[in-house]
Design an enzyme around this catalytic site. Structure first.
Site, PDB file in Angstrom:
ATOM      1  N   HIS A 321       0.804  -1.216   0.000  1.00 30.64           N
ATOM      2  CA  HIS A 321       0.000   0.000   0.000  1.00 30.64           C
ATOM      3  C   HIS A 321       0.837   1.266   0.000  1.00 30.64           C
ATOM      4  CE1 HIS A 321      -3.376  -2.674   0.927  1.00 30.64           C
ATOM      5  NE2 HIS A 321      -4.162  -1.672   0.570  1.00 30.64           N
ATOM      6  N   GLY A 322       2.057   1.206   0.452  1.00 31.00           N
ATOM      7  CA  GLY A 322       2.863   2.423   0.429  1.00 31.00           C
ATOM      8  C   GLY A 322       4.225   2.222   1.054  1.00 31.00           C
TER       9      GLY A 322
END
Length: 479
Positions: A321-322
């Site tokens: 996700h990041g």
């Protein structure tokens, strides 16, 4: 080019017109061209990265099919290329910064200075889609596509290019090349999906974002009740934003006669975290299940190994996700939830009645919202500050003056807070109805006047109460 822009509406109308006017044999070429244009409107030069990724996966999949005895080595090469690109553009700066902080903490001199690398929009989505194709060819799940440009359209199909759903070739590839005729029901269903998607994005997500950003970007200026309220609104911001994108993507594809997979299934009505992940971002959850969790051994192993597999899968999911330790912590927390839930099911028998299930839904929602704090916080330090101060002003919950001042410090006018709260209530109500039957199918059975009024009111709400001047891009575009 954002879905919530006039440019996209005009672009999409042109695509639909050409799609049904051109002879069938030229339609896929037009869709490929439109998909490239769609992506190039962001940064034209980065289309090269997608073309390289598709060329590598297409070529290697053909080699795997031809030289099965060398398939494992070719698959490893594919994985190195796919995730090597992802590492360079998404994680190299993160790793460098992590070592820089570690060296500073130890009092050492770090030899590499900080640097910036442009994160290509949607790189995680199209990389996962291309990688799953090559893995499936290695598993001999279906024959490879011989035409490079047709395979490229499968990866770059514009409705789901930058934020999913992450499709599989056995679902989408053939749909792109079958004969499509104008179908009134497809147009009707597609427009309805798009209307609901815009309602979620423009009315709920973008207005909630103002409050959420005010608190999370300046967390030292707020107290516990503000954090609880901001976390609640972020839960609906990210749901409205991402499920709204998925609805618009599915609506666009439906109008073109293509059926994209259902990506959200009322996740906030889940009775456990395990169920939540069967309902939230379904295409990603099933991707990690099929290509990470099961290859690690899944649940067909010792209980301890099963829990390790769960933790690895969710930690990797968080990192997907990041490039920030906050996402890793969020993923790890969900993995821990799953482990605890599994242990709890071994000890405590399941009761199945309305009251018990109601409280299970509430508890699951609270756990999910708590985890969203780590997802949304800008830094690990911010996340722990927020969590440690969640209840530091709980005694003021009955102080009306305090509450009034708090709500006026969220960056929204009181009527805007009422609007977004009412919109969330409408969303919850529609999903309660959808527990029995899909709201769109239900409305299709309703009298025309009621059907028209329902969608007409939604459109009025979108134009009258939506955020058009300050609305940003979709949250998942950064992933």
């Amino acid at each position: 080019m954002l879905f919530n822009s006039l440019d996209f509406i005009i672009f999409f109308m042109i695509v639909v017109f050409l799609h049904y006017v051109l002879p069938h044999k030229f339609r896929w070429i037009m869709l490929l061209t439109a998909s490239c244009i769609f992506y190039m409107c962001w940064r034209a030069e980065l289309i090269v990265l997608i073309l390289f990724s598709t060329l590598a996966n297409w070529g290697i999949s053909l080699l795997i099919d031809k030289y099965r005895h060398r398939g494992k080595g070719l698959l490893i090469l594919s994985i190195i290329i796919n995730f090597g690109l992802l590492f360079i553009f998404k994680y190299m700066m993160f790793i460098n910064h992590t070592f820089m902080v570690l060296y500073e903490y130890m009092g050492w001199n770090y030899p590499v200075s900080d640097f910036n690398i442009i994160l290509p929009m949607g790189i995680s989505f199209y990389t996962f889609q291309a990688a799953s194709y090559t893995i499936d060819i290695y598993r001999n799940d279906y024959p490879p596509e011989r035409n490079y440009f047709k395979f490229t359209l499968f990866v770059t199909f514009f409705p789901q290019l930058v934020a999913g759903p992450i499709e599989r070739a056995d679902r989408l590839l053939n749909q792109l090349f079958t004969v499509k005729r104008i179908n009134v029901n497809n147009f009707s269903d597609g427009i309805k999906l798009m209307i609901m998607g815009y309602f979620k994005k423009i009315v709920i997500a973008d207005r909630s974002a103002v409050l959420v950003n005010a608190v999370f970007n300046n967390c030292r200026e707020y107290n516990g009740l503000s954090f609880i309220i901001a976390a609640f609104f972020f839960a609906f911001q990210i749901y409205g934003d991402f499920s709204g994108y998925s609805d618009i993507a599915r609506g666009c594809a439906r109008i073109l006669g293509i059926d994209l997979m259902y990506n959200f299934d009322r996740p906030y009505f889940s009775k456990s975290i395990k169920e939540f992940w069967r309902r939230w971002h379904i295409s990603l959850s099933t991707w990690f299940r099929d290509y990470v969790y099961i290859p690690l051994g899944g649940s067909r192993c010792s209980r301890g190994r099963k829990y390790l597999n769960l933790m690895i899968t969710f930690l990797v999911s968080g990192l997907w996700h990041g490039a920030n330790w906050t996402y890793v912590l969020w993923g790890g927390l969900h993995g821990l939830y799953q482990v605890i839930g599994d242990v709890k099911n071994m000890i405590i028998p399941k009761w199945n009645n309305f009251v018990i299930n109601f409280f299970r839904v509430i508890i699951t929602f609270i756990l999910v919202v708590f985890a969203w704090i780590f997802f949304r916080a800008n830094t690990i330090g911010d996340s722990f500050y927020i969590v440690s101060n969640l209840f530091n002003d709980i005694g003021n919950i009955t102080d009306l003056q305090y509450l009034y001042e708090m709500f006026n410090n969220f960056g929204l006018q009181m009527f805007e807070i009422v609007i977004v709260t009412g919109a969330i209530a409408v969303l919850i109500f529609s999903e309660i109805i959808s527990c029995k039957m899909d709201i769109h199918k239900l409305m299709n059975r309703a009298p025309f006047v009621l059907r028209f009024a329902y969608y007409y009111i939604l459109v009025i709400i979108i134009f009258g109460m939506g955020v058009f001047s300050g609305g940003g891009q979709f949250i998942y575009f950064q992933f």
